[in-house]
Design a protein around this motif. Sequence first.
Motif, PDB file in Angstrom:
ATOM      1  N   GLN A 159       0.919  -1.291  -0.139  1.00  0.00           N
ATOM      2  CA  GLN A 159      -0.177  -0.163   0.022  1.00  0.00           C
ATOM      3  C   GLN A 159       0.959   1.213  -0.037  1.00  0.00           C
ATOM      4  O   GLN A 159       0.634   2.220  -0.696  1.00  0.00           O
ATOM      5  CB  GLN A 159      -1.049  -0.029   1.137  1.00  0.00           C
ATOM      6  CG  GLN A 159      -2.014   1.015   1.477  1.00  0.00           C
ATOM      7  CD  GLN A 159      -2.703   0.912   2.490  1.00  0.00           C
ATOM      8  OE1 GLN A 159      -2.332  -0.151   3.312  1.00  0.00           O
ATOM      9  NE2 GLN A 159      -3.435   1.982   2.843  1.00  0.00           N
ATOM     10  N   ASP A 160       1.806   1.144   0.917  1.00  0.00           N
ATOM     11  CA  ASP A 160       2.734   2.392   0.993  1.00  0.00           C
ATOM     12  C   ASP A 160       3.557   2.652  -0.233  1.00  0.00           C
ATOM     13  O   ASP A 160       3.711   3.486  -0.862  1.00  0.00           O
ATOM     14  CB  ASP A 160       3.781   2.183   1.965  1.00  0.00           C
ATOM     15  CG  ASP A 160       3.303   2.097   3.403  1.00  0.00           C
ATOM     16  OD1 ASP A 160       2.179   2.502   3.551  1.00  0.00           O
ATOM     17  OD2 ASP A 160       3.912   1.648   4.492  1.00  0.00           O
ATOM     18  N   VAL A 161       3.984   1.697  -0.954  1.00  0.00           N
ATOM     19  CA  VAL A 161       4.604   1.579  -2.116  1.00  0.00           C
ATOM     20  C   VAL A 161       3.720   2.439  -3.138  1.00  0.00           C
ATOM     21  O   VAL A 161       4.321   3.210  -3.844  1.00  0.00           O
ATOM     22  CB  VAL A 161       5.092   0.169  -2.605  1.00  0.00           C
ATOM     23  CG1 VAL A 161       5.649   0.250  -3.977  1.00  0.00           C
ATOM     24  CG2 VAL A 161       6.168  -0.388  -1.669  1.00  0.00           C
TER      25      VAL A 161
ATOM     26  N   PHE B 192       2.661   6.611  -6.705  1.00  0.00           N
ATOM     27  CA  PHE B 192       1.723   6.908  -7.567  1.00  0.00           C
ATOM     28  C   PHE B 192       0.952   8.099  -7.005  1.00  0.00           C
ATOM     29  O   PHE B 192      -0.130   8.342  -7.623  1.00  0.00           O
ATOM     30  CB  PHE B 192       0.892   5.713  -8.369  1.00  0.00           C
ATOM     31  CG  PHE B 192       1.651   4.660  -9.085  1.00  0.00           C
ATOM     32  CD1 PHE B 192       2.628   5.053 -10.360  1.00  0.00           C
ATOM     33  CD2 PHE B 192       1.823   3.606  -8.681  1.00  0.00           C
ATOM     34  CE1 PHE B 192       3.273   4.217 -10.759  1.00  0.00           C
ATOM     35  CE2 PHE B 192       2.723   2.509  -9.075  1.00  0.00           C
ATOM     36  CZ  PHE B 192       3.480   2.834 -10.184  1.00  0.00           C
ATOM     37  N   GLY B 193       1.327   8.438  -6.028  1.00  0.00           N
ATOM     38  CA  GLY B 193       0.450   9.479  -5.194  1.00  0.00           C
ATOM     39  C   GLY B 193       0.494  10.597  -6.041  1.00  0.00           C
ATOM     40  O   GLY B 193      -0.436  11.266  -6.491  1.00  0.00           O
ATOM     41  N   VAL B 194       1.562  11.007  -6.485  1.00  0.00           N
ATOM     42  CA  VAL B 194       1.699  11.917  -7.537  1.00  0.00           C
ATOM     43  C   VAL B 194       2.369  11.387  -8.721  1.00  0.00           C
ATOM     44  O   VAL B 194       3.530  10.907  -8.831  1.00  0.00           O
ATOM     45  CB  VAL B 194       2.683  13.202  -7.024  1.00  0.00           C
ATOM     46  CG1 VAL B 194       2.728  14.397  -7.942  1.00  0.00           C
ATOM     47  CG2 VAL B 194       2.224  13.669  -5.655  1.00  0.00           C
ATOM     48  N   ALA B 195       1.551  11.302  -9.748  1.00  0.00           N
ATOM     49  CA  ALA B 195       2.016  10.648 -10.923  1.00  0.00           C
ATOM     50  C   ALA B 195       2.268  11.553 -12.184  1.00  0.00           C
ATOM     51  O   ALA B 195       1.718  12.577 -12.132  1.00  0.00           O
ATOM     52  CB  ALA B 195       1.219   9.449 -11.123  1.00  0.00           C
TER      53      ALA B 195
ATOM     54  N   LEU C 166       9.757  -2.448  -9.955  1.00  0.00           N
ATOM     55  CA  LEU C 166       9.276  -2.601  -8.828  1.00  0.00           C
ATOM     56  C   LEU C 166       8.910  -4.091  -8.374  1.00  0.00           C
ATOM     57  O   LEU C 166       8.934  -4.373  -6.984  1.00  0.00           O
ATOM     58  CB  LEU C 166       7.666  -1.921  -8.854  1.00  0.00           C
ATOM     59  CG  LEU C 166       7.737  -0.467  -8.485  1.00  0.00           C
ATOM     60  CD1 LEU C 166       6.276  -0.046  -8.431  1.00  0.00           C
ATOM     61  CD2 LEU C 166       8.272  -0.118  -7.172  1.00  0.00           C
ATOM     62  N   THR C 167       8.360  -4.744  -9.156  1.00  0.00           N
ATOM     63  CA  THR C 167       8.229  -6.244  -8.751  1.00  0.00           C
ATOM     64  C   THR C 167       9.542  -7.059  -9.047  1.00  0.00           C
ATOM     65  O   THR C 167       9.383  -8.291  -8.854  1.00  0.00           O
ATOM     66  CB  THR C 167       6.926  -7.102  -9.520  1.00  0.00           C
ATOM     67  OG1 THR C 167       7.434  -6.704 -11.057  1.00  0.00           O
ATOM     68  CG2 THR C 167       5.773  -5.863  -9.549  1.00  0.00           C
TER      69      THR C 167
ATOM     70  N   GLY D 107      13.091   1.121  -7.048  1.00  0.00           N
ATOM     71  CA  GLY D 107      13.996   0.035  -7.134  1.00  0.00           C
ATOM     72  C   GLY D 107      12.911  -1.189  -6.713  1.00  0.00           C
ATOM     73  O   GLY D 107      11.703  -0.925  -6.305  1.00  0.00           O
ATOM     74  N   PRO D 108      13.328  -2.444  -6.825  1.00  0.00           N
ATOM     75  CA  PRO D 108      12.352  -3.427  -6.401  1.00  0.00           C
ATOM     76  C   PRO D 108      11.869  -3.437  -4.752  1.00  0.00           C
ATOM     77  O   PRO D 108      12.605  -2.962  -4.093  1.00  0.00           O
ATOM     78  CB  PRO D 108      13.455  -4.712  -6.598  1.00  0.00           C
ATOM     79  CG  PRO D 108      14.289  -4.083  -7.492  1.00  0.00           C
ATOM     80  CD  PRO D 108      14.603  -3.122  -7.218  1.00  0.00           C
TER      81      PRO D 108
END
Length: 173
Positions: free
Chosen positions: A5-7, A12-15, A87-88, A123-124
């Motif tokens: 959720q944090d990630v 993407f909070g500001v995208a 990311l993944t 990063g991952p």
Amino acid sequence: MSLLQDVFEVMFGVAVQAVRMNYYPPCSRPDLVMGLSPHSDGSALTILQQGKGSSVGLQILKDNAWVPVQPIPNALVINIGDTIEVLTNGKYKSVEHTAVTHKEKDRLSIVTFYAPSYEIEIGPMTELADDENNNPCKYRRHNHGEYSKHYVTNKLQGKKTLDFAKILITDSS
Ligand SMILES: O=C(O)CCC(=O)C(=O)O
Ligand SMILES: [Fe+2]
């Protein structure tokens, strides 16, 4: 970075959202003329709409073969881009795709790229990069703005731009 959720809030909070429209006129020699060179998108997700009555033009690379994506009326195509691959830690791979031209028909595609803002360090996720479980970190942490700059200043060449972030894993055994 942890907690899914944090990630996603940080990423993407500001995208950044960008739109590109591609027009491919009919081409008498589609065997010789490329519409758009093979590439993966430097975004997180890409949403693609194909114009009504468009020819088949988009192709994705699957199991080393180019697969045409048939346009479905009123449907959007959602592609995974390089941000999600990083990311993944490579669990979800950005799709390599290309666009080909057509002898008689023209084609319009409207493409929206959804990506983190340029300030973001990416990063991952730690849950997906873990040496103990034989899942080494495959991508170095980097600034997304720098990646975007690298992406737009290099020619489209399959997934080559992602080498910018790749960690070379050498077999020490
Ligand atoms: O026209 C298409 O279907 C592909 C467009 C595309 O891949 C892009 O604009 O990044
Ligand atoms: Fe693309």
